[in-house]
Design an enzyme around this catalytic site. Structure first.
Site, mmCIF file in Angstrom:
data_model
loop_
_atom_site.group_PDB
_atom_site.id
_atom_site.type_symbol
_atom_site.label_atom_id
_atom_site.label_comp_id
_atom_site.label_asym_id
_atom_site.label_seq_id
_atom_site.Cartn_x
_atom_site.Cartn_y
_atom_site.Cartn_z
ATOM 1 N N ASP A 161 0.827 -1.209 0.000
ATOM 2 C CA ASP A 161 0.000 0.000 0.000
ATOM 3 C C ASP A 161 0.867 1.268 0.000
ATOM 4 O O ASP A 161 2.099 1.200 0.010
ATOM 5 C CB ASP A 161 -0.924 -0.063 1.232
ATOM 6 C CG ASP A 161 -2.325 0.443 0.935
ATOM 7 O OD1 ASP A 161 -2.459 1.307 0.059
ATOM 8 O OD2 ASP A 161 -3.273 -0.019 1.585
ATOM 9 N N ASP A 201 -9.946 3.778 -3.518
ATOM 10 C CA ASP A 201 -10.757 2.609 -3.166
ATOM 11 C C ASP A 201 -12.183 2.646 -3.741
ATOM 12 O O ASP A 201 -12.878 3.653 -3.647
ATOM 13 C CB ASP A 201 -10.865 2.489 -1.648
ATOM 14 C CG ASP A 201 -9.506 2.228 -1.003
ATOM 15 O OD1 ASP A 201 -8.486 2.329 -1.706
ATOM 16 O OD2 ASP A 201 -9.478 1.935 0.188
HETATM 17 C C1 GLA Z 1 -5.956 1.384 1.420
HETATM 18 C C2 GLA Z 1 -6.094 0.419 0.242
HETATM 19 C C3 GLA Z 1 -7.223 -0.560 0.543
HETATM 20 C C4 GLA Z 1 -6.955 -1.313 1.833
HETATM 21 C C5 GLA Z 1 -6.738 -0.322 2.975
HETATM 22 C C6 GLA Z 1 -6.241 -1.006 4.247
HETATM 23 O O1 GLA Z 1 -7.060 2.208 1.530
HETATM 24 O O2 GLA Z 1 -6.338 1.113 -0.941
HETATM 25 O O3 GLA Z 1 -7.375 -1.467 -0.535
HETATM 26 O O4 GLA Z 1 -5.837 -2.138 1.691
HETATM 27 O O5 GLA Z 1 -5.768 0.665 2.632
HETATM 28 O O6 GLA Z 1 -6.039 -0.110 5.291
#
Ligand code: GLA
Length: 375
Positions: free
Chosen positions: A126, A183
């Site tokens: 990430d 997301d």
């Molecule tokens: C980010 C990523 C998500 C998930 C969260 C976890 O937002 O884009 O897909 O992995 O972190 O905290």
């Protein structure tokens, strides 16, 4: 590792967020087998954020939370492998993960070795808490280098949300797939927004480093960690069709314990999965009337010479959508047409010489496979 096809699997984040534990992961592994998902190709079981303690140990090692994962990650990985599945885990380029657990910054080689020792096959990496003074591409190169030299084949899933022009440098890092957007959450607004964001990404997917359009919300119906309003089954089918057309990794995000028949039918359609896995060619959009943004026709050439095609309707009303074979390289009068097959209805619709028009209800799609046919 040179990944030949987009990854298929399940990830804990969309439904469970920080409510993860060993029992859930074992149950999910069991269900991936008994529900037929593994057979359909979903082999990666990925534990996302929130699996570790908030502090590293004295030697700087990441430590799985002993209350959540009492048997440790090696034993859990063994269980997953025994089921014929592959084991995925999560870390972050920054000092912390997005949920505030230790990130791999400054520990890249140590963490890659730890993951390898646990039998990890896939690492989602990430982009939160990235130190300002180091470019993102350098941080992905660090982990890419560490993974390539850790003694184990580990799929490297770069999750930098398309930030800092990811698409231009990601292939220099050893990543096998890259997240092109922020997301996706479980609502029609989010889904539509994500689809529109793909308009300028089509040149940056395919073999070498797949364009990851984010984990699937299919079957969530508004429940769980990223459950908002939920979507209809037709909206989920549209979502799945476009992810497959684009050759995105397909990571299931719903609770498999609650999966209904429609969700299973969407997730295991072999004709659609085959289109996802056939990801050598660059997807494209063809002109189709006055509202091309709202009623896109997406196309991808397949390895055997067929085309896959999605007529998507993002409007709030039903529309008639047409595609003209001219745009697919088939001029009128050349002696060929396309045999059209509906891959959701599993039905051959006949041979069409120049164009193909269908009505598509609001927030839904039709998905076809076209085979060149002598007239
Ligand atoms: C980010 C990523 C998500 C998930 C969260 C976890 O937002 O884009 O897909 O992995 O972190 O905290």
């Amino acid at each position: 590792m040179y990944l030949q096809r987009p990854t298929l699997g399940w990830n804990s984040w969309n439904t469970f967020g920080n409510k993860i534990n060993s029992k859930l992961i074992r149950e999910t592994a069991d269900l991936m087998v008994s529900s037929g998902l593994r057979e359909a190709g979903y082999t990666y079981l990925v534990i996302d954020d929130c699996w570790s303690l908030r502090q590293r140990d004295k030697r700087g090692n990441l430590v799985p939370d002993p209350e959540l994962f009492p048997e440790g990650m090696k034993a859990l990985g063994d269980y997953i492998h025994d089921k014929g599945l592959q084991f995925g885990m999560y870390s972050c380029v920054g000092t912390q993960t997005c949920a505030g657990y230790p990130g791999s910054f400054g520990h890249e080689f140590q963490d890659a070795a730890t993951f390898a020792s646990w039998g990890v096959d896939y690492l989602k990496y990430d982009y939160c808490y990235k130190p300002m003074m180091v470019d993102g591409c350098i941080l992905y190169r660090r982990m890419g280098l560490a993974l390539k030299n850790c003694g184990r084949d580990i799929v490297f899933d770069a999750c930098s949300w398309g930030y800092d022009d990811t698409r231009y440098w990601i292939r220099t890092t050893g990543a096998n797939q890259w997240r092109s957007t922020l997301d996706l959450v479980d609502s029609w607004e989010s889904l539509k927004n994500m689809i529109l964001k793909q308009n300028d990404q089509t040149a940056f997917g395919g073999m070498g480093c797949f364009n990851d359009m984010d984990m699937l919300i299919v079957g969530m119906y508004g429940s769980g960690n990223v459950g908002i309003t939920g979507c209809t089954d037709e909206e989920y089918r549209l979502h799945y069709s476009l992810w497959a057309l684009m050759g995105s990794p397909l990571m299931i995000g719903c609770d498999l314990r609650e999966m209904n028949d429609t969700t299973r039918e969407i997730l295991t359609n072999p004709e659609v999965i085959a289109i996802d896995q056939d990801a050598q060619s660059q997807p494209f959009r063809i002109p189709n009337g006055y509202f091309p943004e709202e009623q896109p026709v997406w196309v991808k050439q397949l390895d055997n010479g067929d085309y896959a095609m999605v007529y998507a309707n993002l409007h709030d009303d039903g529309v008639n959508i047409c595609a003209c074979w001219w745009d697919l390289g088939l001029p009128p009068g050349c002696g060929y047409g396309f045999a059209v097959r509906d891959v959701w209805k599993h039905e051959d619709l006949g041979v069409y010489e120049n164009t193909f028009c269908v009505g598509v209800p609001a927030h839904s799609c039709r998905m076809f496979r076209l085979a060149l046919t002598k007239l």
